[in-house]
Design an enzyme around this catalytic site. Structure first.
Site, PDB file in Angstrom:
ATOM      1  N   ASN A 223       0.489   1.037   5.751  1.00  9.39           N
ATOM      2  CA  ASN A 223       1.112   0.424   4.876  1.00  9.39           C
ATOM      3  C   ASN A 223       1.995  -0.694   5.575  1.00  9.39           C
ATOM      4  O   ASN A 223       2.668  -0.312   6.487  1.00  9.39           O
ATOM      5  CB  ASN A 223       2.166   0.977   4.212  1.00  9.39           C
ATOM      6  N   GLY A 224       1.724  -2.052   5.230  1.00 12.49           N
ATOM      7  CA  GLY A 224       2.506  -3.305   6.030  1.00 12.49           C
ATOM      8  C   GLY A 224       1.614  -4.151   6.425  1.00 12.49           C
ATOM      9  O   GLY A 224       0.457  -4.158   6.078  1.00 12.49           O
TER      10      GLY A 224
ATOM     11  N   TYR B  59      11.782  -4.280  -6.921  1.00  9.49           N
ATOM     12  CA  TYR B  59      10.731  -4.409  -7.606  1.00  9.49           C
ATOM     13  C   TYR B  59       9.806  -3.144  -7.195  1.00  9.49           C
ATOM     14  O   TYR B  59       9.296  -2.522  -7.916  1.00  9.49           O
ATOM     15  CB  TYR B  59       9.980  -5.764  -7.680  1.00  9.49           C
TER      16      TYR B  59
ATOM     17  N   GLY C 183      -0.608   0.393  -4.986  1.00  7.94           N
ATOM     18  CA  GLY C 183      -1.874  -0.444  -4.599  1.00  7.94           C
ATOM     19  C   GLY C 183      -2.956  -0.012  -5.367  1.00  7.94           C
ATOM     20  O   GLY C 183      -3.070   1.480  -5.783  1.00  7.94           O
TER      21      GLY C 183
ATOM     22  N   CYS D 272       0.811  -1.246   0.059  1.00 13.08           N
ATOM     23  CA  CYS D 272      -0.044  -0.063  -0.019  1.00 13.08           C
ATOM     24  C   CYS D 272       1.000   1.437  -0.030  1.00 13.08           C
ATOM     25  O   CYS D 272       1.957   1.327   0.297  1.00 13.08           O
ATOM     26  CB  CYS D 272      -0.995   0.054   1.147  1.00 13.08           C
TER      27      CYS D 272
END
Ligand code: SF4
Length: 477
Positions: A116-117, A256, A42, A16
């Site tokens: 995020n996570g 990436y 996301g 995210c």
């Protein structure tokens, strides 16, 4: 169903992205621009919450940022402060009620949260609250943070600091309260989070520096692991909620996930990726006619490989940018058809040539197989596949969607076996040591668990992507 970005044929799904800004007269619009810049993190849902000083208002929806927000909606989201979120579901289904920011009212007032996570102890924490009669309305791990805040509000002078003591795992979080934004990064620094300032002097926080660039903000610094940064009318202040641990920065952000132009963990992703390509050329040389990037994720490493090897860099595969976002592809032949539609080979570059194809990673292998089939049909005489990270053999519990080892092609298989499955002439991966040599922090400051199997935290009861949904069914089903 694939839920990747419009032209993505990549098997690894992003986590995210978060953003927050204080003091802007166009805070919702700034958020929108920043979320657009972080769209790669996301694509399932997006949301913005604003504060106008009297209350919080939010809008969330399924889809890309441009699909969720219209000009009219953004104008309606008036406020001097805003937080935003791009979501790819790593815990909980892709549903509107799991979209973030999550906006709630509790004993301390209103709060909106974007995360995020992945919290590895979310299941345990949630079960504790459910036993006390608390009701959860989402199946994502983030909601438990609001319950922690509410539970600690009356008993502690700093309820946020106390709440964060209970979290285990990866989290970069933005909280919007009526009078402030609090930006938090876990003590291991798994996910990136940075602080910036706009030309007008408004402070902002973002997952990636590419979001700061998009709104014309200047990068000030990274939010430290174990730090809370507060943005309010008095400017910026900082406090710690935990001692920093030995960092566990996700190395896959550099391989990436992150936008190539983003600076994170002290390095710019593009430069790191080019170095990975150079190192790969040193570790796995081969005679060939050209080096071809797998669009778009293999491009930076392919540049490095070509530069180091002296073999010409050629664009041999052109992505079709207008293929729709979803494409149902349950069988291999349908996956082949999807790849054929999305990636168009340039016959003059590929036919009868010995090609080195550089790709950043292989996850399940099924899409890579389609790509190799496609190149073979286009007439390549030899295909030498080079991967700019080591084989992914272990699941990730920290925010990337490869939690099931059975879905990983490299789990329990040798490189030779994968080479034979993909039908390529040679296959080589970058070594772990080689990958870690391309970043500037010491090797032990990165998480490499999906490659090495060495996890920084004990994973006793990992929360799987739909784990909290099964939990919910147990409670109410
Ligand atoms: S396990 Fe892999 S993908 Fe997950 S945080 Fe660690 S390095 Fe990143």
């Amino acid at each position: 169903m694939s839920t990747a970005s419009p032209t993505s044929t990549h098997e690894a799904k992003h986590k995210c992205g978060v953003f927050g800004i204080w003091g802007s007269t166009r805070s919702a619009w700034d958020c929108y621009t920043a979320l657009y810049a972080q769209q790669h993190r996301g694509q399932e849902s997006a949301g913005i919450a604003v504060s106008d000083g009297n209350g919080l208002h939010a809008h969330v929806g399924m889809g890309l940022v441009r699909e969720v927000f219209s000009e009219r909606l953004l104008d309606q989201l008036e406020g001097h402060a805003a937080i935003g979120h791009n979501r790819y579901s790593t815990t909980g289904s892709s549903l509107t009620n799991n979209a973030q920011p999550i906006l709630r009212e509790y004993i301390g007032g209103q709060v909106a949260v974007g995360h995020n996570g992945n919290l590895i102890n979310a299941d345990v924490l949630r079960h504790e609250y459910e036993k006390r009669g608390q009701i959860f309305t989402t199946s994502c791990d983030t909601e438990v943070i609001i319950h922690l805040l509410a539970a600690h509000h009356l008993s502690y002078s700093d309820p946020l600091v106390e709440s964060l003591q209970h979290l285990q795992g990866a989290y970069s979080i933005v909280f919007l309260f009526n009078d402030r934004i609090e930006a938090v990064r876990d003590p291991w620094g798994w996910r990136p989070l940075c602080l910036g300032i706009t030309e007008e002097g408004n402070h902002c926080v973002a997952s990636e520096t590419v979001a700061l660039d998009a709104i014309g903000a200047r990068f000030l610094r990274e939010v430290e692991p174990g730090e809370i940064v507060t943005l309010n009318n008095r400017g910026v202040s900082s406090r710690r909620f935990a001692d920093a641990q030995q960092p566990a920065h996700c190395i896959f952000e550099h391989v990436y996930f992150a936008n190539p132009s983003s600076r994170l963990f002290g390095d710019t992703a593009q430069i790191v990726r080019e170095q990975m390509g150079e190192r790969l050329a040193d570790e796995a040389p081969v005679e060939a006619d050209c080096v071809i990037p797998m669009p778009d994720s293999g491009r930076s490493a392919a540049l490095g490989y070509a530069r180091r090897s002296g073999i010409p860099f050629r664009e041999g595969i052109v992505p079709n940018r207008y293929v729709g976002r979803t494409f149902i592809q349950p069988t291999q032949s349908e996956r082949d058809a999807a790849v054929q539609l999305k990636l168009n080979p340039v016959a003059e570059v590929i036919k009868d040539n010995r090609i080195i194809v550089v790709e950043d990673s292989i996850v399940r292998g099924t899409t890579t197989l389609s790509k190799m089939n496609h190149l073979r049909r286009a007439g390549a005489s030899e295909i030498h596949l080079r991967i700019s990270c080591p084989p992914i053999r272990h699941p990730c519990f920290f925010g990337i969607d490869f939690q099931d080892p059975q879905q990983l092609i490299a789990a329990g298989r040798s490189v030779k076996e994968i080479e034979s499955y993909l039908g390529v002439d040679t296959l080589h991966y970058l070594s772990l040591e080689g990958m870690l040599n391309c970043v500037s922090n010491p090797a032990e400051h990165y998480c490499t668990a999906c490659f090495s199997g060495q996890y920084r935290l004990n994973i006793d009861q990992p929360v799987t992507k739909l784990g909290l949904e099964r939990h919910q069914l147990r409670m109410f089903g």
